[in-house]
Design a protein around this motif. Structure first.
Motif, mmCIF file in Angstrom:
data_model
loop_
_atom_site.group_PDB
_atom_site.id
_atom_site.type_symbol
_atom_site.label_atom_id
_atom_site.label_comp_id
_atom_site.label_asym_id
_atom_site.label_seq_id
_atom_site.Cartn_x
_atom_site.Cartn_y
_atom_site.Cartn_z
ATOM 1 N N LEU A 196 42.989 90.748 28.773
ATOM 2 C CA LEU A 196 43.165 90.056 27.497
ATOM 3 C C LEU A 196 44.491 89.316 27.396
ATOM 4 N N ARG A 199 51.059 89.205 31.594
ATOM 5 C CA ARG A 199 50.415 90.028 32.617
ATOM 6 C C ARG A 199 51.377 90.302 33.776
ATOM 7 N N GLU A 227 44.563 98.647 31.159
ATOM 8 C CA GLU A 227 43.221 98.368 30.647
ATOM 9 C C GLU A 227 43.155 97.087 29.820
ATOM 10 N N VAL A 228 44.312 96.639 29.249
ATOM 11 C CA VAL A 228 44.250 95.436 28.418
ATOM 12 C C VAL A 228 44.597 94.175 29.204
ATOM 13 N N ASP A 229 44.880 94.329 30.505
ATOM 14 C CA ASP A 229 45.263 93.184 31.346
ATOM 15 C C ASP A 229 44.394 91.935 31.153
#
Ligand SMILES: Nc1ncnc2c1ncn2[C@@H]1O[C@H](COP(=O)(O)OP(=O)(O)O)[C@@H](O)[C@H]1O
Ligand SMILES: [Mg+2]
Length: 501
Positions: A30, A36, A26-28
């Motif tokens: 950012l 990443r 879910e934080v990819d």
């Protein structure tokens, strides 16, 4: 290099990767491209646990499985919605601390070792466990004089486990500070030390016994809530004996249908109990959920579990009174000024912009029906805004706010239309009058003046001892005499005012 801690860290890291909770997908968006790619690689190893729930829920499951340190870490992280976002923090606040109990004979052996006497010499009857968590479990027992008691016993070996996991946590935070420059701002090492420190205190049940005894005294001053007495003969580092709390657990759904129960009054009582503890006495039971509350119809409340006691100093209580009063009177300028004057918000920020942000918090809440005004929610939003203005919150205030939300939740589940404000009003009104009324102001003024006089006296002493340079003294002495005169005069005026009020 602490190899054991490193091994433990790898194991925990692996569990987090399996649940995709280390660098959640879910934080990819950012992340910088390099990280990443790393995250995508790690995700190849994720398992079934990674598919269920939000990142906070996945993290919560992993932390639960880790035992006391993981659970405490989750609890502390859940207080930082300002960093991790509201949803993540909320998901972490539902960590369940339940484990299968350990056998009664082992509990008895622990008690004998700890108290240095046979269990039978203290308890005429000692029964199977009634509840078990990661740190301790509770038994039902009876004293020779017929009193029923609850005996809490630490889990065997829990200290060693906490120490080992604590070292792993500390290692993790050191690595973070070393290799993730962005994380330094969050002071991970200091954070880990806080978590470990909190646990170390919880691992000494003599400390909890003292908390229980202090809270029993504090609660006895008001009619809203009681605490069972401590049985000091049955207290040691690893054992705690309290009188059995009368009544039925509030966590039992059947409790709500008890004959003669006055839900309205019960809901009022829990709100008022918490507020008088925190605001009037400056110490509060900080774990007031249904599992720790017992009810005697029509509306008596008994609290257990004194592992976490919150404390508010005079400064924090005053600050709370000021902001609450400011919000009630919708004087956002005043609330803003307080934050700047006290140095809570760094001076380089714009006071007008801060006042505007406060209005954004206050108006929607206060525009609602009085029955819906939640102090806990108001504070939560205030803290969110203050974080935007670099205000460093005192942990005691966060604990207060969290407990307030819990308490309001309990009241609402008892009585869905419960008017929180009407319940809180008498306590809050008395407290604001006391903290902010003319008498309080005169008292504060007198205290300030006294402090100034004392500081002067110290300066004079230092001067006599030759520790203050001549230039400095000469420079200041003229002003100092006038300042001393002013201070004494204002102290006298304040005293007069106080005597007349
Ligand atoms: N004095 C008591 N009287 C009756 N039951 C108690 C008492 N103390 C603890 N218990 C029971 O044991 C449970 C666990 O004790 P508690 O002190 O809440 O430990 P924990 O910190 O693990 O939550 C409580 O939820 C309650 O059901
Ligand atoms: Mg409890």
């Amino acid at each position: 290099m602490d190899l054991a801690a490193f091994a433990r860290l790898l194991a925990v890291g692996w569990t987090l990767i399996r649940a995709d909770a280390l660098i959640p997908r879910e934080v990819d968006p950012l992340l910088p491209p390099g990280v990443r790619t790393l995250a995508a690689f790690l995700r190849l190893f994720s398992g079934r646990a990674a598919r269920q729930g939000r990142p906070g829920e996945r993290m919560a499951r992993v932390l639960e499985g880790l035992g006391p340190v993981g659970i405490k870490l989750g609890q502390v992280l859940s207080t930082r919605a300002d960093i991790f976002g509201k949803t993540f923090a909320q998901d972490l606040s539902h960590l369940k601390d339940k484990l299968p109990p350990f056998p009664t004979p082992i509990a008895k052996a622990e008690i004998e070792r700890e108290l240095g006497r046979p269990v039978e010499s203290l308890f005429v009857k000692f029964s199977a466990p009634v509840a078990a968590a990661s740190i301790a479990q509770a038994h039902e027992a009876w004293l020779a004089d017929g009193r029923k008691v609850a005996v809490k016993v630490l889990r065997p070996g829990v200290e060693a486990k906490v120490a080992a996991d604590g070292r792993a946590l500390l290692l993790a935070s050191r690595l973070m500070e070393r290799f993730i420059p962005d994380a330094r701002r969050l002071e991970p090492v200091a954070f880990s030390r806080t978590v470990i420190r909190a646990l170390q205190l919880e691992l000494d049940l003599r400390f909890e016994a003292a908390g229980a005894s202090e809270m029993a005294e504090v609660m006895a001053r008001d009619p809203y809530m009681r605490a069972p007495a401590v049985v000091w003969d049955g207290v040691g580092k690893r054992v705690l004996t309290l009188e059995w709390a009368e009544g039925v657990p509030l966590s039992d759904p059947a409790t709500l249908d008890l004959p003669g129960l006055n839900r309205q009054e019960l809901a009022d009582n829990i709100i008022r109990a918490f507020l008088t503890q925190a605001l009037d006495h400056g110490v509060f039971h900080a774990d007031l959920h249904e599992g720790n509350l017992f009810v005697i119809p029509p509306a008596k409340l008994v609290a257990v579990d004194f592992g976490i006691v919150g404390r508010l100093g005079p400064m924090e209580r005053r600050y709370l009174a000021e902001i609450l009063y400011g919000f009630i009177t919708r004087d956002y300028q005043r609330v803003a000024r307080i934050h700047f004057d006290a140095g809570y918000v760094p001076a380089h920020h714009d006071q007008e912009a801060f006042a505007q942000a406060l209005r954004a918090v206050g108006e929607p809440v206060l525009g609602r029906a009085a029955s819906e005004v939640s102090m806990g929610r108001l504070l939560a939003q205030l803290f969110e805004i203050t974080a935007l203005f670099d205000m460093r919150l005192r942990p005691e205030l966060v604990l207060l706010q969290k407990t307030m939300v819990t308490v309001e939740g309990v009241a609402r589940r008892l009585e869905p239309d419960h008017d929180l404000w009407t319940a809180a009003e008498p306590v809050v009104r008395r407290w604001i009058a006391r903290e902010l009324g003319p008498v309080a102001q005169a008292r504060d003024f007198a205290q300030e003046a006294l402090r100034a006089v004392r500081a002067l006296a110290r300066l004079a002493e230092a001067d006599a001892a030759g520790r203050v340079t001549v230039v400095e003294t000469r420079d200041k002495s003229g002003g100092l005499v006038w300042f001393a005169f002013g201070a004494v005069a204002s102290a006298a005026a304040a005293w007069l005012f106080w005597a007349l009020a």
